[in-house]
Design a protein around this motif. Structure first.
Motif, short mmCIF file in Angstrom:
data_model
loop_
_atom_site.label_atom_id
_atom_site.label_comp_id
_atom_site.label_asym_id
_atom_site.label_seq_id
_atom_site.Cartn_x
_atom_site.Cartn_y
_atom_site.Cartn_z
N LEU A 14 -15.44 19.58 -33.54
CA LEU A 14 -14.25 20.13 -32.87
C LEU A 14 -12.98 19.79 -33.63
O LEU A 14 -12.12 20.66 -33.84
CB LEU A 14 -14.17 19.60 -31.44
CG LEU A 14 -15.23 20.08 -30.47
CD1 LEU A 14 -15.19 19.27 -29.20
CD2 LEU A 14 -15.05 21.54 -30.16
N ARG A 15 -12.86 18.56 -34.06
CA ARG A 15 -11.65 18.17 -34.79
C ARG A 15 -11.53 18.93 -36.11
O ARG A 15 -10.42 19.27 -36.54
CB ARG A 15 -11.69 16.66 -35.06
CG ARG A 15 -11.56 15.80 -33.81
CD ARG A 15 -11.58 14.32 -34.17
NE ARG A 15 -11.66 13.47 -33.01
CZ ARG A 15 -10.63 13.10 -32.26
NH1 ARG A 15 -9.41 13.53 -32.57
NH2 ARG A 15 -10.80 12.31 -31.21
N ALA A 16 -12.67 19.22 -36.73
CA ALA A 16 -12.66 19.88 -38.04
C ALA A 16 -12.33 21.37 -37.94
O ALA A 16 -11.84 21.95 -38.91
CB ALA A 16 -14.00 19.69 -38.73
N HIS A 17 -12.62 22.00 -36.80
CA HIS A 17 -12.52 23.45 -36.71
C HIS A 17 -11.48 23.93 -35.70
O HIS A 17 -11.44 25.12 -35.37
CB HIS A 17 -13.89 24.05 -36.36
CG HIS A 17 -14.88 23.90 -37.47
ND1 HIS A 17 -15.74 22.83 -37.55
CD2 HIS A 17 -15.14 24.68 -38.55
CE1 HIS A 17 -16.50 22.95 -38.62
NE2 HIS A 17 -16.16 24.06 -39.25
N THR A 18 -10.66 23.03 -35.21
CA THR A 18 -9.59 23.42 -34.28
C THR A 18 -8.29 22.77 -34.72
O THR A 18 -8.26 21.90 -35.59
CB THR A 18 -9.91 22.99 -32.84
OG1 THR A 18 -10.03 21.55 -32.79
CG2 THR A 18 -11.20 23.62 -32.33
N HIS A 32 -7.19 21.05 -28.22
CA HIS A 32 -7.83 21.40 -29.49
C HIS A 32 -8.30 22.84 -29.38
O HIS A 32 -9.25 23.13 -28.65
CB HIS A 32 -9.01 20.47 -29.76
CG HIS A 32 -8.63 19.06 -30.03
ND1 HIS A 32 -8.40 18.56 -31.30
CD2 HIS A 32 -8.40 18.01 -29.18
CE1 HIS A 32 -8.07 17.29 -31.23
NE2 HIS A 32 -8.06 16.93 -29.95
N LEU A 33 -7.64 23.76 -30.08
CA LEU A 33 -7.95 25.19 -29.96
C LEU A 33 -8.21 25.80 -31.33
O LEU A 33 -7.68 25.34 -32.34
CB LEU A 33 -6.79 25.93 -29.28
CG LEU A 33 -6.43 25.51 -27.86
CD1 LEU A 33 -5.19 26.26 -27.38
CD2 LEU A 33 -7.60 25.74 -26.90
N ALA A 34 -9.02 26.87 -31.33
CA ALA A 34 -9.24 27.64 -32.54
C ALA A 34 -8.11 28.64 -32.72
O ALA A 34 -7.51 29.10 -31.75
CB ALA A 34 -10.58 28.37 -32.47
N THR A 35 -7.83 28.97 -33.96
CA THR A 35 -6.77 29.94 -34.23
C THR A 35 -7.30 31.37 -34.31
O THR A 35 -6.57 32.31 -34.07
CB THR A 35 -6.05 29.59 -35.54
OG1 THR A 35 -7.02 29.51 -36.59
CG2 THR A 35 -5.34 28.25 -35.42
N LEU A 114 -20.77 21.90 -26.38
CA LEU A 114 -19.51 21.84 -27.11
C LEU A 114 -18.32 21.94 -26.16
O LEU A 114 -17.27 21.34 -26.40
CB LEU A 114 -19.45 22.95 -28.16
CG LEU A 114 -20.24 22.67 -29.45
CD1 LEU A 114 -20.26 23.89 -30.34
CD2 LEU A 114 -19.69 21.46 -30.20
N ALA A 115 -18.48 22.69 -25.08
CA ALA A 115 -17.42 22.73 -24.07
C ALA A 115 -17.26 21.37 -23.39
O ALA A 115 -16.13 20.94 -23.10
CB ALA A 115 -17.71 23.81 -23.03
#
Length: 220
Positions: A14-18, A32-35, A114-115
């Motif tokens: 999560l930290r790597a992809h958000t 922590h959100l995705a773009t 993951l949620a």
């Protein structure tokens, strides 16, 4: 990638992809959100070593949760001192708002590991306690005073699965708040509208710039 779903590995993923962001209308909360949806979807498939998975709902602040969070922060008396369930919690936004509003206990239920990891990470980021319930809680007896269900009527099978249980919770005395941005399978009756809110959204997810969300109280 390994496909492992351990808690530590999940948080690292999560930290790597958000990126840290504040959802629209709720600047008080960081997540922590995705773009973009495509990279996070592809990365999730690769990490789980599984193709054709459900979209990573946990990586976005969906309009139903945004509206619910805004309501609770503006009207904290709705949940202050109460036991709250954030059902199908996604990134945990509504549950985090409930905790910030003074809920006595907040639980967040999700079937996606993951949620679950995202909710834990986001709750810690905002300095609140949100307990996570991994797996399908539909059918469990009512132990909550308030149930938050944001954006859950997007598929017919999902709606058929959850709606009788949510109505049973309402019959058992819980206040069930259902936030819907115009999804196709919202039930036609048994809903008391409380307020409407226009929520900015991304065209990649919604094919429009805003969604009008209606918050309802679900009747037994």
């Amino acid at each position: 990638m390994s496909g492992s779903t351990g808690a530590g590995d999940a948080e690292a993923f999560l930290r790597a992809h958000t990126a840290l962001a504040h959802p629209p209308l709720v600047p008080e909360i960081a997540l922590h959100l995705a773009t973009e949806i495509t990279p996070i979807w592809q990365a999730t498939e690769a990490w789980l070593a599984q193709e054709g998975i459900e979209p990573p709902f946990w990586a976005f602040a969906w309009p139903g949760s945004v509206a619910t969070a805004r309501l609770l922060l503006d009207e904290p008396e709705r949940v202050r001192g109460r036991r709250v369930l954030d059902f199908a919690a996604g990134c945990g936004l509504a549950g985090i708002a409930a905790a910030l509003a003074g809920a006595a206990r907040v639980e967040a239920a999700e079937i996606d590991p993951l949620a679950i990891a995202a909710t834990r990470l986001n709750a810690a980021l905002n300095g609140v306690a949100v307990e996570t319930l991994a797996g399908d809680v539909v059918g469990q007896p009512c132990r909550w005073d308030t149930v938050l269900a944001g954006d859950v009527c997007y598929e017919a099978p999902m709606t058929r699965h959850i709606l009788p249980w949510l109505r049973a919770l309402a019959a058992a005395g819980a206040e069930v708040l259902l936030a819907d941005p115009g999804r196709a399978y919202l039930p036609p009756d048994g809903l008391v509208p409380l307020l409407r809110m226009v929520v900015p959204v991304t065209r990649e997810l919604e094919d429009r710039d805003t969604r009008e969300v209606t918050l309802y109280r679900l009747l037994p």
